[in-house]
Structure formats: structure tokens, C-alpha cells
Design a protein around this motif. Structure first.
Motif, mmCIF file in Angstrom:
data_model
loop_
_atom_site.group_PDB
_atom_site.id
_atom_site.type_symbol
_atom_site.label_atom_id
_atom_site.label_comp_id
_atom_site.label_asym_id
_atom_site.label_seq_id
_atom_site.Cartn_x
_atom_site.Cartn_y
_atom_site.Cartn_z
ATOM 1 N N ILE A 11 37.634 85.875 153.831
ATOM 2 C CA ILE A 11 39.034 86.662 154.143
ATOM 3 C C ILE A 11 39.144 88.142 154.034
ATOM 4 C CG2 ILE A 11 41.347 86.825 152.852
ATOM 5 C CD1 ILE A 11 40.873 84.184 151.739
ATOM 6 N N GLY A 12 38.394 88.851 153.130
ATOM 7 C CA GLY A 12 38.255 90.411 153.252
ATOM 8 C C GLY A 12 37.682 90.699 154.538
ATOM 9 N N SER A 13 36.613 90.253 155.013
ATOM 10 C CA SER A 13 35.823 90.382 156.396
ATOM 11 C C SER A 13 37.190 90.332 157.613
ATOM 12 C CB SER A 13 34.968 89.766 156.944
ATOM 13 O OG SER A 13 33.879 90.135 155.992
ATOM 14 N N ALA A 14 37.939 89.312 157.754
ATOM 15 C CA ALA A 14 38.981 88.827 158.437
ATOM 16 C C ALA A 14 40.214 90.054 158.369
ATOM 17 C CB ALA A 14 39.760 87.517 158.154
ATOM 18 N N PHE A 15 40.553 90.658 157.087
ATOM 19 C CA PHE A 15 41.481 91.527 157.040
ATOM 20 C C PHE A 15 40.610 93.109 157.569
ATOM 21 C CE2 PHE A 15 44.090 88.969 154.144
ATOM 22 C CZ PHE A 15 45.216 89.292 154.558
ATOM 23 N N HIS A 16 39.529 93.267 157.421
ATOM 24 C CA HIS A 16 38.782 94.390 157.916
ATOM 25 C C HIS A 16 38.916 94.307 159.283
ATOM 26 C CE1 HIS A 16 36.041 97.675 158.072
ATOM 27 N NE2 HIS A 16 35.438 97.150 159.214
ATOM 28 N N THR A 17 38.772 93.385 160.041
ATOM 29 C CA THR A 17 38.520 93.223 161.440
ATOM 30 C C THR A 17 39.955 93.248 162.052
ATOM 31 O OG1 THR A 17 36.607 91.918 161.285
ATOM 32 C CG2 THR A 17 37.890 91.647 163.149
ATOM 33 N N TRP A 18 41.164 92.642 161.432
ATOM 34 C CA TRP A 18 42.376 92.738 161.703
ATOM 35 C C TRP A 18 42.890 94.305 161.709
ATOM 36 C CZ3 TRP A 18 46.712 93.648 158.496
ATOM 37 C CH2 TRP A 18 48.030 93.539 159.364
ATOM 38 N N ALA A 19 42.517 94.838 160.833
ATOM 39 C CA ALA A 19 43.040 96.247 160.622
ATOM 40 C C ALA A 19 42.202 97.271 161.637
ATOM 41 C CB ALA A 19 42.334 97.011 159.325
ATOM 42 N N ILE A 20 40.988 96.863 161.968
ATOM 43 C CA ILE A 20 40.277 97.459 163.126
ATOM 44 C C ILE A 20 41.064 97.380 164.409
ATOM 45 C CG2 ILE A 20 38.094 97.762 164.313
ATOM 46 C CD1 ILE A 20 37.962 99.252 161.676
ATOM 47 N N SER A 21 41.433 96.192 164.540
ATOM 48 C CA SER A 21 42.039 95.721 166.037
ATOM 49 C C SER A 21 43.320 96.454 166.017
ATOM 50 C CB SER A 21 42.094 94.331 166.043
ATOM 51 O OG SER A 21 40.932 93.662 165.958
ATOM 52 N N ASN A 22 44.071 96.665 164.905
ATOM 53 C CA ASN A 22 45.267 97.308 164.831
ATOM 54 C C ASN A 22 45.310 99.003 165.314
ATOM 55 O OD1 ASN A 22 46.948 94.924 164.429
ATOM 56 N ND2 ASN A 22 47.229 95.376 162.277
ATOM 57 N N ARG A 23 44.066 99.552 164.751
ATOM 58 C CA ARG A 23 43.947 100.583 164.923
ATOM 59 C C ARG A 23 43.598 100.845 166.257
ATOM 60 N NH1 ARG A 23 41.634 100.877 159.379
ATOM 61 N NH2 ARG A 23 39.486 101.040 160.334
#
Length: 243
Positions: A98-110
Motif C-alpha cells: 500500500i505504501g508503494s502504491a501511494f508513493h507511485t500515485w504521488a509520483i504520477s500526480n506530480r
């Protein structure tokens, strides 16, 4: 005195270095998410296989459930040791995933805010959105599933004095509403696993133009097998084939 051109070169070099570090970090996090996801897929397959013991009767299923909770690998492990180790490992893997998913999602948003970023193709965007939505649904349904079958917090639909794992399954899936809810749960899980298997193989570098059709077929087969194995006992119970 430092020339303006040298300052610009230094700034460009620092920017390129930061981008390389960010890219490397993002790839590493994606690999962590892929590896933890693969473990979850293996767990789901084994779990769905274990549920098929419902077809062999109450003694077979309850013995299997008790073996998992207490006697597995005893005396190598203390009584109940395997299930404790397994639950701790699953919690750690879930936090990692879940932590990795949130990190990837944040990177995608940026990345979307960067006008120089190349847009993803439609398929990748659809897959990413599907994974996020299905992940949220799965978290809610997994919580219900644990409260229903693992902790017995939610009644299973029969006399509370009967607490055997087999009878909890019978009591739960004798209710058509629970069967429908479970079908939604398993369908969402299968969809998540299908996209996740494809994404994990891509992240691990096993997806090429010539292997893509094979990977798509493998992902679909894994999802279909999970769905069929998980739904077989509930459907059999609902139609009176298991009682």
C-alpha cells in the motif's frame, strides 16, 4: 569569476541528477510493489485452493483449518506459530504494498503537472485507475471478510454456539446476499490480480512486444482461476450441493 554558461551547466547537471535519483527511486518502489503483489497472488491462489476442501466434508475442512491455526509445522514451530508468523508477514507485505502504491500515485500526480512529461497511453491510464479503485474496494471488503470469517465479529447467520469453520461457511453462504457480496469481492479481487500480474511482469522487465500477448493470457488465466476457485464453494452451498 564563474561564467554564466558554467552556472547553467551546473544547474542542468543538478537537475538531471535529481531526475535520475527520482526515476531510480520510483523504479525501486515499483519493484517492491510488484514483489509484494506476487506474494499476495500466491497467497490468494493457495487460500482459494484450501477453500475447495469444503467439497470433502466438514471433517476435512475443519481439520485443515485447525492445522493452519495450531498444528502446522509443530513441534518445529510452537503451537499456533505458523499462523502468527504468517499474519505478521502479511501485515508487513500489505504495508509495503500500500505504501508503494501511494508513493507511485504521488509520483504520477506530480508528473502530470510537468508539461514536459510524456502522456501515458490510454491502456496504461485505464489500468492505473482500475487498480486504484479496485484497491479501495478490496480494502473495505477484506476488512468485512476478516470480521466475518477470521474474528467472527460479524454473525455468520446461524446459532452462535456453532463456531466451526465449516459451519461458518455454510451459515454465511446460505444467505444469497452474502453470496452476491462475495461475488463482488472475488470479482474485484480477480480484476485487481489480472491487472496486477500484468503490471508486475512489466515492472520486473518480463514484458516485451513479442511476449505481451502471452502475458495478457497468463494474467487472464490467473484471474479466472482465482475467481472460479473462490466462488465454487459459495455457489455450491447456495444451491444445496454442500450442506
Amino acid at each position: 569569476m564563474v561564467r554564466m554558461g558554467n552556472l547553467e551547466d551546473m544547474a542542468n547537471t543538478n537537475l538531471a541528477t535529481r531526475k535520475r535519483r527520482a526515476w531510480s527511486t520510483n523504479v525501486f518502489v515499483k519493484q517492491l510493489m510488484a514483489i509484494s503483489g506476487i506474494f499476495f497472488v500466491l497467497f490468494v491462489i493457495v487460500h482459494s485452493y484450501g477453500n475447495l476442501k469444503m467439497f470433502f466434508g466438514q471433517e476435512a475442512y475443519d481439520t485443515y483449518a485447525e492445522w493452519l491455526k495450531g498444528d502446522a509445522f509443530y513441534p518445529l514451530l510452537p503451537e499456533g506459530g505458523l499462523i502468527l508468523i504468517f499474519r505478521i508477514a502479511m501485515i508487513l507485505l500489505a504495508v509495503l504494498h500500500i505504501g508503494s502504491a501511494f508513493h507511485t500515485w504521488a509520483i504520477s500526480n506530480r508528473a502530470r503537472a510537468d508539461r514536459y512529461t510524456v502522456k501515458k497511453n490510454v491502456a496504461d491510464s485505464y489500468a492505473a485507475r482500475t487498480m486504484r479503485v479496485s484497491a479501495v474496494i478490496l480494502l473495505l471488503l477484506i476488512t468485512f471478510h476478516i470480521l466475518h470469517f477470521t474474528t467472527a465479529t460479524i454473525p455468520a447467520g446461524f446459532d452462535a454456539a456453532e463456531t466451526s469453520p465449516y459451519m461458518r461457511m455454510i451459515g454465511a453462504f446460505s444467505n444469497p446476499a452474502i453470496v452476491v457480496l462475495y461475488a463482488v469481492f472475488v470479482g474485484t479481487l480477480a480484476l485487481h490480480i489480472g491487472h496486477g500480474t500484468w503490471s508486475a511482469l512489466q515492472t520486473m522487465g518480463w514484458l516485451r512486444r513479442n511476449t505481451q500477448p502471452v502475458v495478457i493470457v497468463i494474467s487472464g488465466i490467473v484471474a479466472a482461476v482465482v475467481f472460479v476457485m473462490f466462488m465454487a464453494p459459495p455457489v455450491a452451498i447456495a444451491f444445496g450441493m454442500i450442506s
